[in-house]
Design an enzyme around this catalytic site. Structure first.
Site, PDB file in Angstrom:
ATOM      1  N   ASP A 409      -7.538 -11.687  -4.957  1.00  0.00           N
ATOM      2  CA  ASP A 409      -7.853 -10.284  -4.260  1.00  0.00           C
ATOM      3  C   ASP A 409      -7.155  -9.311  -4.770  1.00  0.00           C
ATOM      4  O   ASP A 409      -5.910  -9.578  -4.900  1.00  0.00           O
ATOM      5  CB  ASP A 409      -7.627 -10.581  -3.003  1.00  0.00           C
ATOM      6  CG  ASP A 409      -8.528  -9.791  -1.842  1.00  0.00           C
ATOM      7  OD1 ASP A 409      -9.468  -8.831  -2.281  1.00  0.00           O
ATOM      8  OD2 ASP A 409      -7.728  -9.293  -1.163  1.00  0.00           O
ATOM      9  N   GLU A 412      -6.787  -4.638  -8.315  1.00  0.00           N
ATOM     10  CA  GLU A 412      -7.174  -3.302  -9.082  1.00  0.00           C
ATOM     11  C   GLU A 412      -5.969  -2.409  -9.461  1.00  0.00           C
ATOM     12  O   GLU A 412      -6.059  -1.561 -11.046  1.00  0.00           O
ATOM     13  CB  GLU A 412      -7.739  -2.100  -7.779  1.00  0.00           C
ATOM     14  CG  GLU A 412      -9.330  -2.632  -7.309  1.00  0.00           C
ATOM     15  CD  GLU A 412      -8.475  -3.362  -6.754  1.00  0.00           C
ATOM     16  OE1 GLU A 412      -7.615  -3.982  -5.124  1.00  0.00           O
ATOM     17  OE2 GLU A 412      -9.718  -4.392  -6.167  1.00  0.00           O
TER      18      GLU A 412
END
Ligand SMILES: *[C@@H]1O[C@H](CO)[C@@H](O)[C@H](O)[C@H]1NC(C)=O
Ligand SMILES: *[C@@H]1O[C@H](CO)[C@@H](O)[C@H](O)[C@H]1NC(C)=O
Ligand SMILES: *[C@@H]1O[C@H](CO)[C@@H](O)[C@H](O)[C@H]1NC(C)=O
Length: 856
Positions: A409, A412
């Site tokens: 997770d 990005e």
């Protein structure tokens, strides 16, 4: 008058400023080479090169690679994306032709229709080709009134709107306004022209970019300079385009079979006891459960690779995981984030900091961000040392806790500071950016081993996932690694799986999830889903049930997940009758798991998605082009979910012209059948308006409209178990739904569910089913079963064959040459049922045995 004159002067002035080129081309063994020489004008951020080269590689008859670049420069190599090597010899017999226009550009046309697929004529729409150091741009043509899909990731309708600027740059934005850039970067689109022909374009570039979509043209703009690299796929069907695209970026990874089951997660399981309670409740309410997930609750102060000493003591947590795995066959996946907390004495920090394999800021110091545990540094996955540092820690962690998979997770990279946390350094200014780059992220001027962060940012998760898989393989080299990631890049699907990130417990989020899954399929990431019930906010009984129904048929990755401040939403959380409704759909999902799994094999082999748009399955019907509230599971099942609160029906459902059967009863559904007169075929236009029907379908809360397409054959297992892995080898039923010609086709593939070889493939066996008419004058039909692949020694039992839409009761049935002792025929529903119990079959009712069944 005066103002008009003024405008035209301005326009002339601008035009004079735009760069124009002389084009020179010559044929080569691989295609063409040539150059653009600038004879006038400049782009927005000069200096512009006076000369650059291009190469065109005719890679296959349907695939072109075209590249504009400066021969004297070295370019950053995008790691692990391209799965093909460059050709030295052009394909013969191509489906495309080229035109080179002196003082114009390059035009690529479809050979048969003359459709222009790619056109760089530099003054088109006043958007010339620009190849500057910090800004590149190319405009090409799209058809008028084309429909375009792709350009992700984002939350949007499936058919992209225009005019619009689509930014592509990985970004953690929670649930942003529609059409904004989200977690993944997929600079790929599929265009369907009004004549029904589809093609695709992949802009192979990792820089922050913007793709402007207009009716008739498309402009690519990117931050990184001096090279434009495109792959063009000629289709001509959408399925062809995806096959051709995934030939370049890689076919989707094989999923371990247990992961096609049902997953339960929550941020907010505060202790091992909480998790145990959930597992026990699933058993108590007889609800299937295959995988439990640990969100960040288990960590000590939210630190990577730690466990909470009070609520999740490591030894107890490990024992709990082993226990439910051995006694209950429940798998376990835990979340991991890339940020490593800055804390002296904390081993991951100490070792990463002293290794030097971390992301650096522009003064080459450790780049400092802020994530869940507080101030962090980040591994540099582009350095070999950073990759192996990560892989070895993943191995250790997975072994310690006995985990079955890793959930990556915040990759990005998400950073709670918008850029650098201590804003003393200032920010580098760039000539052009497609909007704000470091929103909730790392500052663009950071540096990785492969190059500047703004060029590697959207690849960060892609590399993290590769090294995570290395870590998992070190523990279990012959098992399929399960890595779920939030961020992705083109080609990530060959490594890891995806969920669609944060969503909300709202009806719109349920609706939009279908578009998200369809788009992921185009990006070569078919094993995906979104949080069932909704992540943020409180769900409710009705929404959770509708969501579960839709997900059972449309989410390859089927996981219920909520946030830590949302109410509980496990499948039993709202009591009766909802628990029973949810159970029904969890069990139905199990019954069709062999079909999901067969489609996953097909995706892995060919690239075609598991969940498909109606327009992909019915390319001849232009009414399907914008439908994204219904979708198909493979070619066989059309799913029409209810997407509104309080509704007792699914409204505005479209049925393309075909014979359709109700999934639940097996009877033909005449209410969704287009009647013959409505056909308005237009011979002058290949894209026929086939006119299906639009209907509202009754659907109380305990059901969802699902239809079997006439002509399809699929398999079911009419058994239920608490775990999918306990029923995956249960006896099979083959369901064949006859089309108007009384034919049908389908297949199934089976394997051991988890092995994988060093090429990422598995040994499987496959059986092909085909129903045809018996021949002129003869009543009845013929089911031919042939084994097409034998790699896995299956002992699966075939127990029932159902033929839907058999008009008349047969008088007898033969297996090969032997007459079956009996069979059943449902006169009302027109279903022929032949069972193992009736005996008669010499092949002993094994799934993987060839035979022929004749009725008449
Ligand atoms: C897209 O952005 C460019 C600048 O990069 C701007 O010139 C253009 O007008 C924008 N187009 C749309 C449709 O907003
Ligand atoms: C780079 O990071 C260091 C900390 O690692 C920090 O002290 C310094 O201010 C940063 N430099 C810039 C230019 O941001
Ligand atoms: C058939 O299609 C062509 C091309 O789209 C169109 O010009 C024509 O009007 C159509 N004819 C009919 C009868 O619909």
């Amino acid at each position: 008058m005066i103002s008009i004159v003024a405008i035209s002067i301005v326009l002339q002035f601008c035009e004079a400023e735009l760069p124009r080129y002389d084009v020179y081309a010559k044929e080569t063994a691989y295609g063409y080479t040539g150059s653009f020489t600038r004879y006038i004008g400049n782009g927005p951020f000069p200096p512009d090169p006076t000369f650059f080269s291009f190469d065109i590689y005719c890679q296959t008859k349907d695939r072109i690679h075209i590249r504009f670049y400066d021969r004297s420069k070295k370019y950053m190599n995008i790691p692990n994306v391209l799965q093909i090597s460059e050709v030295t010899k052009a394909a013969s017999q191509t489906n495309y032709v080229f035109e080179f226009i002196d003082k114009g550009g390059i035009i690529i046309k479809r050979k048969d229709t003359g459709d222009v697929i790619f056109d760089t004529q530099t003054l088109r729409f006043d958007h010339p080709l620009i190849l500057e150091k910090e800004f590149i741009s190319l405009t090409t043509t799209t058809g008028k009134n084309s429909v375009i899909y792709g350009l992700g990731s984002r939350r949007s309708r499936y058919a992209l709107k225009h005019p619009f600027n689509y930014t592509i740059h990985n970004q953690d934005r929670g649930t942003p306004p529609d059409d904004q850039n989200l977690y993944g970067s997929h600079p790929f689109h599929v265009e369907v022209r009004p004549n029904g022909k589809a093609h695709g374009i992949f802009f192979c570039n990792s820089a922050p970019m913007q793709v402007e979509l207009q009716d008739g043209w498309i402009t690519y703009r990117a931050m990184a300079g001096e090279m434009l690299d495109f792959y063009i796929f000629l289709g001509p069907t959408q399925k062809d385009v995806i096959k051709q695209y995934t030939d370049v970026i890689g076919k989707p990874a094989l999923v371990p079979q247990w992961a096609t089951g049902f997953h339960q997660c929550a941020w907010g399981y505060k202790s091992i006891d909480d998790v145990r309670n959930v597992v026990e409740n699933y058993d108590k309410y007889n609800l299937p459960l295959d995988v439990m997930w640990a969100d960040i609750d288990y960590m000590d102060g939210k630190k990577l690779f730690t466990t909470d000493p009070v609520n999740y003591p490591k030894a107890q947590f490990a024992r709990f995981i082993s226990d439910i795995k051995e006694k209950k066959r429940i798998r376990y996946v835990a979340i991991v984030n890339p940020g490593v907390k800055i804390e002296s004495g904390y081993e991951p920090y100490e070792s990463l900091a002293s290794s030097g394999y971390y992301l650096r800021n522009r003064t080459s110091q450790p780049y400092i961000g802020e994530v869940w545990p507080g101030r962090t540094i980040f591994p540099d996955f582009f350095s070999t040392g950073g990759g192996s540092w990560w892989a070895s820690r993943i191995s250790k962690f997975v072994k310690e806790l006995n985990l079955d998979g890793i959930w990556n997770d915040m990759n990005e990279i998400s950073n709670f500071c918008n850029g650098e946390c201590d804003e003393d350094g200032g920010k580098t200014k760039y000539a052009w950016t497609p909007g704000e780059l470091d929103h909730h992220g790392v500052q663009s001027d950071a540096v990785t081993a492969a190059g500047p962060y703004y060029l590697t940012h959207s690849l960060y998760a892609h590399m993290e996932n590769i090294h995570t898989i290395e870590g998992l393989k070190a523990v279990n080299s012959n098992k399929r690694p399960f890595v779920l990631s939030r961020a992705s890049f083109a080609g990530s699907g060959k490594n890891n799986f995806l969920w669609l990130g944060e969503n909300e417990a709202k009806w719109e989020d349920l609706r939009d999830s279908i578009s998200g899954i369809l788009s992921s399929g185009l990006f070569g990431m078919p094993f995906t889903g979104c949080d069932v019930g909704g992540f943020n906010g409180d769900t409710n009984a009705e929404l959770l049930t509708r969501w579960t129904e839709a997900a059972a048929f449309l989410y390859p990755f089927f996981r219920n997940h909520r946030s830590d401040d949302s109410i509980s939403q496990e499948m039993y959380a709202f009591g009766e009758p909802y628990t029973s409704y949810n159970r029904r759909f969890l069990q139905e999902r199990q019954k069709i798991q062999s079909y999901f799994y067969t489609l996953m094999h097909q995706s892995h082999d060919e690239g075609v998605p598991i969940i498909r748009s109606l327009s992909m399955e019915f390319p001849g019907d232009s009414n399907c082009l914008k439908i994204d509230s219904q979708a198909m599971l493979g070619s066989a099942l059309l799913v029409s979910p209810v997407l509104e609160p309080g509704a007792k029906k699914a409204t505005g459902c479209y049925f393309p012209r075909a014979r359709w059967y109700d999934y639940w009863s097996g009877a033909e559904d005449k209410s969704v059948e287009a009647n013959e007169e409505e056909e308005s075929s237009n011979e002058s236009n290949e894209f026929r308006e086939l006119n299906g029907v639009e209907v509202d379908l009754p659907a109380d809360l305990n059901t969802i409209p699902v239809h079997i397409r006439g002509g399809a054959i699929f398999t079911k297992q009419n058994y239920v178990a608490r775990r999918l892995m306990n029923m995956k080898d249960a006896p099979f039923t083959v369901i064949a739904a006859l089309d108007y010609n009384e034919c049908a086709f389908g297949y199934i593939s089976v394997d051991d569910g988890e092995s994988v070889d060093e090429n990422g493939d598995c040994k499987k066996s496959a059986v092909r089913f085909q129903v045809t008419q018996r021949g002129r004058g003869k009543k009845g039909g013929r089911l031919s079963v042939s084994v097409t692949e034998v790699g896995y020694n299956s002992m699966h039992v075939l127990e029932e064959i159902r033929i839907l839409g058999v008009a008349e009761e047969p008088s007898k049935i033969h297996f090969n040459d032997q007459r079956a002792s009996s069979f059943e025929y449902d006169r009302e529903k027109k279903i022929l049922i032949v069972r193992k119990a009736y005996g008669g079959d010499p092949r002993e009712w094994m799934l993987l045995k060839e035979f022929e069944m004749l009725w008449g």
